[in-house]
Design a protein around this motif. Sequence first.
Motif, PDB file in Angstrom:
ATOM      1  N   LYS A   1      20.760 -16.373 -19.685  1.00 32.33           N
ATOM      2  CA  LYS A   1      19.373 -15.924 -19.493  1.00 32.33           C
ATOM      3  C   LYS A   1      18.456 -16.668 -20.454  1.00 32.33           C
ATOM      4  O   LYS A   1      17.450 -17.224 -20.051  1.00 32.33           O
ATOM      5  N   TYR A   2      18.821 -16.664 -21.756  1.00 30.47           N
ATOM      6  CA  TYR A   2      18.091 -17.434 -22.749  1.00 30.47           C
ATOM      7  C   TYR A   2      18.937 -17.547 -24.011  1.00 30.47           C
ATOM      8  O   TYR A   2      19.919 -16.839 -24.189  1.00 30.47           O
ATOM      9  N   CYS A   3      18.521 -18.461 -24.890  1.00 31.75           N
ATOM     10  CA  CYS A   3      19.219 -18.693 -26.158  1.00 31.75           C
ATOM     11  C   CYS A   3      18.241 -18.491 -27.306  1.00 31.75           C
ATOM     12  O   CYS A   3      17.080 -18.863 -27.200  1.00 31.75           O
ATOM     13  N   THR A   4      18.747 -17.915 -28.381  1.00 28.82           N
ATOM     14  CA  THR A   4      17.991 -17.838 -29.632  1.00 28.82           C
ATOM     15  C   THR A   4      18.892 -18.370 -30.732  1.00 28.82           C
ATOM     16  O   THR A   4      20.066 -18.655 -30.489  1.00 28.82           O
ATOM     17  N   LYS A   5      18.351 -18.442 -31.930  1.00 24.73           N
ATOM     18  CA  LYS A   5      19.124 -18.992 -33.043  1.00 24.73           C
ATOM     19  C   LYS A   5      20.350 -18.149 -33.371  1.00 24.73           C
ATOM     20  O   LYS A   5      21.350 -18.677 -33.850  1.00 24.73           O
ATOM     21  N   ASP A   6      20.313 -16.851 -33.071  1.00 30.44           N
ATOM     22  CA  ASP A   6      21.437 -15.990 -33.438  1.00 30.44           C
ATOM     23  C   ASP A   6      22.264 -15.493 -32.260  1.00 30.44           C
ATOM     24  O   ASP A   6      23.239 -14.779 -32.463  1.00 30.44           O
ATOM     25  N   ARG A   7      21.913 -15.871 -31.004  1.00 35.58           N
ATOM     26  CA  ARG A   7      22.684 -15.378 -29.863  1.00 35.58           C
ATOM     27  C   ARG A   7      22.391 -16.140 -28.577  1.00 35.58           C
ATOM     28  O   ARG A   7      21.391 -16.832 -28.474  1.00 35.58           O
ATOM     29  N   VAL A   8      23.291 -15.924 -27.611  1.00 39.87           N
ATOM     30  CA  VAL A   8      23.082 -16.359 -26.231  1.00 39.87           C
ATOM     31  C   VAL A   8      23.118 -15.087 -25.397  1.00 39.87           C
ATOM     32  O   VAL A   8      24.054 -14.303 -25.495  1.00 39.87           O
ATOM     33  N   VAL A   9      22.070 -14.858 -24.595  1.00 41.44           N
ATOM     34  CA  VAL A   9      22.007 -13.664 -23.749  1.00 41.44           C
ATOM     35  C   VAL A   9      22.405 -14.079 -22.341  1.00 41.44           C
ATOM     36  O   VAL A   9      21.884 -15.045 -21.787  1.00 41.44           O
ATOM     37  N   ILE A  10      23.361 -13.317 -21.776  1.00 49.32           N
ATOM     38  CA  ILE A  10      23.948 -13.654 -20.479  1.00 49.32           C
ATOM     39  C   ILE A  10      23.659 -12.533 -19.489  1.00 49.32           C
ATOM     40  O   ILE A  10      23.679 -11.351 -19.847  1.00 49.32           O
ATOM     41  N   THR A  11      23.407 -12.902 -18.238  1.00 49.86           N
ATOM     42  CA  THR A  11      23.196 -11.933 -17.175  1.00 49.86           C
ATOM     43  C   THR A  11      24.259 -12.096 -16.096  1.00 49.86           C
ATOM     44  O   THR A  11      24.731 -13.206 -15.850  1.00 49.86           O
ATOM     45  N   LEU A  12      24.631 -10.981 -15.481  1.00 47.11           N
ATOM     46  CA  LEU A  12      25.530 -11.011 -14.333  1.00 47.11           C
ATOM     47  C   LEU A  12      24.755 -10.806 -13.035  1.00 47.11           C
ATOM     48  O   LEU A  12      25.341 -10.683 -11.975  1.00 47.11           O
ATOM     49  N   GLY A  13      23.449 -10.729 -13.128  1.00 50.31           N
ATOM     50  CA  GLY A  13      22.609 -10.476 -11.960  1.00 50.31           C
ATOM     51  C   GLY A  13      22.224  -9.009 -11.890  1.00 50.31           C
ATOM     52  O   GLY A  13      21.066  -8.672 -11.759  1.00 50.31           O
ATOM     53  N   PHE A  14      23.187  -8.125 -12.004  1.00 52.56           N
ATOM     54  CA  PHE A  14      22.917  -6.693 -11.978  1.00 52.56           C
ATOM     55  C   PHE A  14      23.003  -6.068 -13.369  1.00 52.56           C
ATOM     56  O   PHE A  14      22.663  -4.900 -13.552  1.00 52.56           O
ATOM     57  N   PHE A  15      23.438  -6.843 -14.345  1.00 52.55           N
ATOM     58  CA  PHE A  15      23.602  -6.350 -15.708  1.00 52.55           C
ATOM     59  C   PHE A  15      23.198  -7.464 -16.661  1.00 52.55           C
ATOM     60  O   PHE A  15      23.787  -8.541 -16.618  1.00 52.55           O
ATOM     61  N   GLU A  16      22.194  -7.196 -17.507  1.00 51.36           N
ATOM     62  CA  GLU A  16      21.632  -8.271 -18.324  1.00 51.36           C
ATOM     63  C   GLU A  16      21.779  -8.059 -19.822  1.00 51.36           C
ATOM     64  O   GLU A  16      21.122  -8.738 -20.592  1.00 51.36           O
ATOM     65  N   ASP A  17      22.588  -7.149 -20.247  1.00 48.13           N
ATOM     66  CA  ASP A  17      22.699  -6.846 -21.676  1.00 48.13           C
ATOM     67  C   ASP A  17      23.973  -7.403 -22.301  1.00 48.13           C
ATOM     68  O   ASP A  17      24.588  -6.763 -23.144  1.00 48.13           O
ATOM     69  N   ILE A  18      24.357  -8.598 -21.915  1.00 47.35           N
ATOM     70  CA  ILE A  18      25.547  -9.229 -22.480  1.00 47.35           C
ATOM     71  C   ILE A  18      25.088 -10.203 -23.556  1.00 47.35           C
ATOM     72  O   ILE A  18      24.292 -11.104 -23.301  1.00 47.35           O
TER      73      ILE A  18
END
Length: 193
Positions: A90-107
């Motif tokens: 979904k997006y990258c920051t200096k401290d993490r990579v945020v991942i989406t599954l399409g129906f769930f975006e809090d990974i």
Amino acid sequence: MFILHVVADTVRVPPILFGKDWKSVLRQLLDSKFANKVMADIGLCICVFDFINVGDSYTYQGDGAAHVEVKFRIVVFRPFEGEILQGMVKYCTKDRVVITLGFFEDIILPADALPHPSQFDEKEKIWVWDYNSAEKRGQDEQENENENENGNVDADADGYHDEQEQDAGFYIWPKQKIRFRVTSIRYNSKKAD
């Protein structure tokens, strides 16, 4: 990844819905209550799967609605630790990579869980894994061991044998498909305002 979980609940059916198909009304009301909600220590509820038991309807004084005791199974998204999933960055920051599954975006993939050596590119807002550097570091350690045993080893001054391999890297871009391993599951509860 998906499981069936048994839930018992009392459903309030307003009088306007009395003339409609009973099970489809119950399914609609339960889906509006549970679907797309996280149940602590269970997972993300997707939808009602089927009914195990539909009890009798009761009305209470001062309320014209029917109250029905229902026991049903609900489809729940609950990955297990060690499971490998595929999602999209979904997006990258200096401290993490945020991942989406399409129906769930809090990974969340924390920076310290990325392969080493990885670096964050502030300009592009992406992570870059320099896998050749890690591979060469392992080779350099092996060469140092061989050098100690055999004398000198012929290598470039910077330790690399091929300049083209120095620039190679794996880029983690937004909207890119990515596979990841589930290492922990944590459900955060929100307090009502």
